[in-house]
Design an enzyme around this catalytic site. Sequence first.
Site, mmCIF file in Angstrom:
data_model
loop_
_atom_site.group_PDB
_atom_site.id
_atom_site.type_symbol
_atom_site.label_atom_id
_atom_site.label_comp_id
_atom_site.label_asym_id
_atom_site.label_seq_id
_atom_site.Cartn_x
_atom_site.Cartn_y
_atom_site.Cartn_z
ATOM 1 N N HIS A 24 0.813 -1.216 0.000
ATOM 2 C CA HIS A 24 0.000 0.000 0.000
ATOM 3 C C HIS A 24 0.850 1.271 0.000
ATOM 4 O O HIS A 24 0.358 2.347 0.311
ATOM 5 C CB HIS A 24 -0.944 0.031 1.208
ATOM 6 C CG HIS A 24 -2.121 -0.894 1.074
ATOM 7 N ND1 HIS A 24 -3.109 -0.983 2.018
ATOM 8 C CD2 HIS A 24 -2.470 -1.777 0.124
ATOM 9 C CE1 HIS A 24 -4.017 -1.874 1.650
ATOM 10 N NE2 HIS A 24 -3.642 -2.371 0.492
ATOM 11 N N HIS A 80 -14.344 -2.707 -2.209
ATOM 12 C CA HIS A 80 -13.338 -1.725 -1.775
ATOM 13 C C HIS A 80 -12.698 -1.115 -3.019
ATOM 14 O O HIS A 80 -12.391 -1.820 -3.972
ATOM 15 C CB HIS A 80 -12.304 -2.447 -0.911
ATOM 16 C CG HIS A 80 -11.280 -1.558 -0.284
ATOM 17 N ND1 HIS A 80 -11.486 -0.221 -0.043
ATOM 18 C CD2 HIS A 80 -10.016 -1.824 0.182
ATOM 19 C CE1 HIS A 80 -10.410 0.295 0.537
ATOM 20 N NE2 HIS A 80 -9.507 -0.657 0.676
ATOM 21 N N GLU A 82 -9.754 0.682 -3.098
ATOM 22 C CA GLU A 82 -8.301 0.886 -3.127
ATOM 23 C C GLU A 82 -7.756 0.177 -4.370
ATOM 24 O O GLU A 82 -8.219 -0.921 -4.726
ATOM 25 C CB GLU A 82 -7.649 0.385 -1.829
ATOM 26 C CG GLU A 82 -6.245 0.929 -1.674
ATOM 27 C CD GLU A 82 -5.731 0.993 -0.239
ATOM 28 O OE1 GLU A 82 -6.376 0.480 0.690
ATOM 29 O OE2 GLU A 82 -4.637 1.590 -0.055
ATOM 30 N N ASP A 84 -5.434 -1.697 -5.295
ATOM 31 C CA ASP A 84 -4.999 -3.105 -5.371
ATOM 32 C C ASP A 84 -6.198 -4.055 -5.432
ATOM 33 O O ASP A 84 -6.021 -5.263 -5.609
ATOM 34 C CB ASP A 84 -4.052 -3.487 -4.218
ATOM 35 C CG ASP A 84 -4.502 -3.031 -2.855
ATOM 36 O OD1 ASP A 84 -5.369 -2.141 -2.768
ATOM 37 O OD2 ASP A 84 -3.983 -3.564 -1.856
ATOM 38 N N HIS A 148 -10.956 -0.583 5.541
ATOM 39 C CA HIS A 148 -10.054 0.375 6.131
ATOM 40 C C HIS A 148 -10.217 1.776 5.545
ATOM 41 O O HIS A 148 -9.612 2.739 6.030
ATOM 42 C CB HIS A 148 -8.677 -0.242 5.953
ATOM 43 C CG HIS A 148 -7.586 0.382 5.204
ATOM 44 N ND1 HIS A 148 -7.210 0.157 3.911
ATOM 45 C CD2 HIS A 148 -6.718 1.270 5.700
ATOM 46 C CE1 HIS A 148 -6.162 0.833 3.599
ATOM 47 N NE2 HIS A 148 -5.834 1.518 4.654
ATOM 48 N N ASP A 167 -10.710 -5.625 3.441
ATOM 49 C CA ASP A 167 -9.421 -5.531 4.152
ATOM 50 C C ASP A 167 -9.413 -6.255 5.502
ATOM 51 O O ASP A 167 -8.340 -6.612 6.009
ATOM 52 C CB ASP A 167 -9.066 -4.064 4.399
ATOM 53 C CG ASP A 167 -8.406 -3.440 3.188
ATOM 54 O OD1 ASP A 167 -7.481 -4.049 2.645
ATOM 55 O OD2 ASP A 167 -8.829 -2.352 2.793
ATOM 56 N N TYR A 195 -0.490 -7.098 10.178
ATOM 57 C CA TYR A 195 -1.380 -6.389 9.248
ATOM 58 C C TYR A 195 -2.287 -5.439 10.032
ATOM 59 O O TYR A 195 -2.463 -4.277 9.678
ATOM 60 C CB TYR A 195 -2.202 -7.425 8.481
ATOM 61 C CG TYR A 195 -3.076 -6.879 7.380
ATOM 62 C CD1 TYR A 195 -2.652 -6.909 6.053
ATOM 63 C CD2 TYR A 195 -4.337 -6.354 7.643
ATOM 64 C CE1 TYR A 195 -3.457 -6.422 5.032
ATOM 65 C CE2 TYR A 195 -5.147 -5.867 6.641
ATOM 66 C CZ TYR A 195 -4.699 -5.917 5.333
ATOM 67 O OH TYR A 195 -5.495 -5.435 4.316
ATOM 68 N N HIS A 228 -6.610 -9.877 1.210
ATOM 69 C CA HIS A 228 -5.180 -10.204 1.195
ATOM 70 C C HIS A 228 -4.938 -11.466 2.011
ATOM 71 O O HIS A 228 -5.454 -11.605 3.128
ATOM 72 C CB HIS A 228 -4.349 -9.085 1.828
ATOM 73 C CG HIS A 228 -4.372 -7.796 1.055
ATOM 74 N ND1 HIS A 228 -3.727 -7.623 -0.143
ATOM 75 C CD2 HIS A 228 -4.960 -6.606 1.339
ATOM 76 C CE1 HIS A 228 -3.921 -6.382 -0.574
ATOM 77 N NE2 HIS A 228 -4.667 -5.745 0.304
HETATM 78 FE FE1 FEO Z 1 -7.473 -0.980 1.738
HETATM 79 FE FE2 FEO Z 1 -5.413 -3.620 0.046
HETATM 80 O O1 FEO Z 1 -6.697 -2.277 0.538
#
Ligand code: FEO
Length: 404
Positions: A24, A80, A82, A84, A148, A167, A195, A228
């Site tokens: 990130h 999400h 983000e 990734d 997150h 997340d 994490y 993840h």
């Molecule tokens: Fe908040 Fe890998 O994302």
Amino acid sequence: MKPVEIKKDIFWVGAVDWDSRDFHGYSMSPRGTTYNAFLVRDEKTVLIDTVKSDFLSEFLCSVSQACGGEPHIDYMVVNHLEPDHAGCLDVIVARFKPEKIFVSPMGEKALRSFYHDSKDWPIEVVPTGASISIGKRTIQFIETRMLHWPDNMVSYIPEDKIAFCSDAFGQNWATTERFSDEVDRGILNRLLAEYYANIVLPYSPMVLKTLDALAGMNLSIDMLCPDHGLIWRGHEDVAFALNSYREFALQKPTNKAVIIYDTMWHSTEKMARAICDGLVSEGVSVRIMSVKHNHHSAVMAEVFDAAAVLVGSPTHNNGILPMLADVLTYMKGLRPQNKIGAAFGSFGWSGECVKILTEHLSGMGMEMVEPAVKVKNRPDHETFQACYELGQKVGQAIKARLAA
Ligand code: FEO
């Protein structure tokens, strides 16, 4: 990557990033990571999340294979935004032209600002409590704001007792295995904590609220799929992940202290070791972490469950050394709670170091143990004794706190 069927007609179609080290953009991921995405085949074919755009070609191949015939996607669920996880969204929309794209209310806002050409996309906003039918199955949506980012949500399929939790409950670990019961649990549990310490910690109050809300919904979950790392499989492992998050979020201190320092000519370093001796004499487990040798995310992985944080720097240009300032800035952003603090350092002439360090730590709400120790140029026997006593005092404060 080949898709992996994780339940009947539900496939992992994610990517394994063996070389990820800068997770990130701010946290070390020494074991790599995965970007998990999922495809559900029912009357509607549903793609849940995507992967980082670097893995687009493999992702498209995996999605095609999981479709098991003419590749098509009817619905997209974006848990999400983000990059990734939503990094391939525009390509998926252009190629498969899904009938609907489901996002949370905050997700829509994020989507519009990431994808400026999304005006004509068939977006449907799904707040907490919304659900859709995809054939034999339904998907229920639960917003998990700030877990997150504001847009995060969980998608839950009651018929399969499976929750796609973005997340939450993730870990950074590139593996050929996909499930929690296939890997070394000691490593997995540690990576779950690391994490949390680096990604989720500042949102701990939201974690507790979300866990309470999920408990109140009485969801039956036997598979928890984070974006993840490994998938938590089986009631026992799912309960472990949920309980771990509750423990992490409560931030109860343990009998551990972390001494974080930087040094120019080894005076502050020697002080760190003398303080460590004082802590050990009180039965405290100690980590000494030079910021030259430990990335800020490695430091936070130790700080988050420690009872005390002791920070040392020489005075440098009327301030503190820059790598230590980096760690303190990072730590402040992650908002650790319930800590005891102490400061120490050497100086040549002006000597502002301990005052500055004390301001940093007390600014994070730490209960400071005084007096801070500072020494001009080299520590002598008296200084080492003062450092030892500071360590002892912090050790006693930890004991008192743990006994309370
Ligand atoms: Fe908040 Fe890998 O994302």
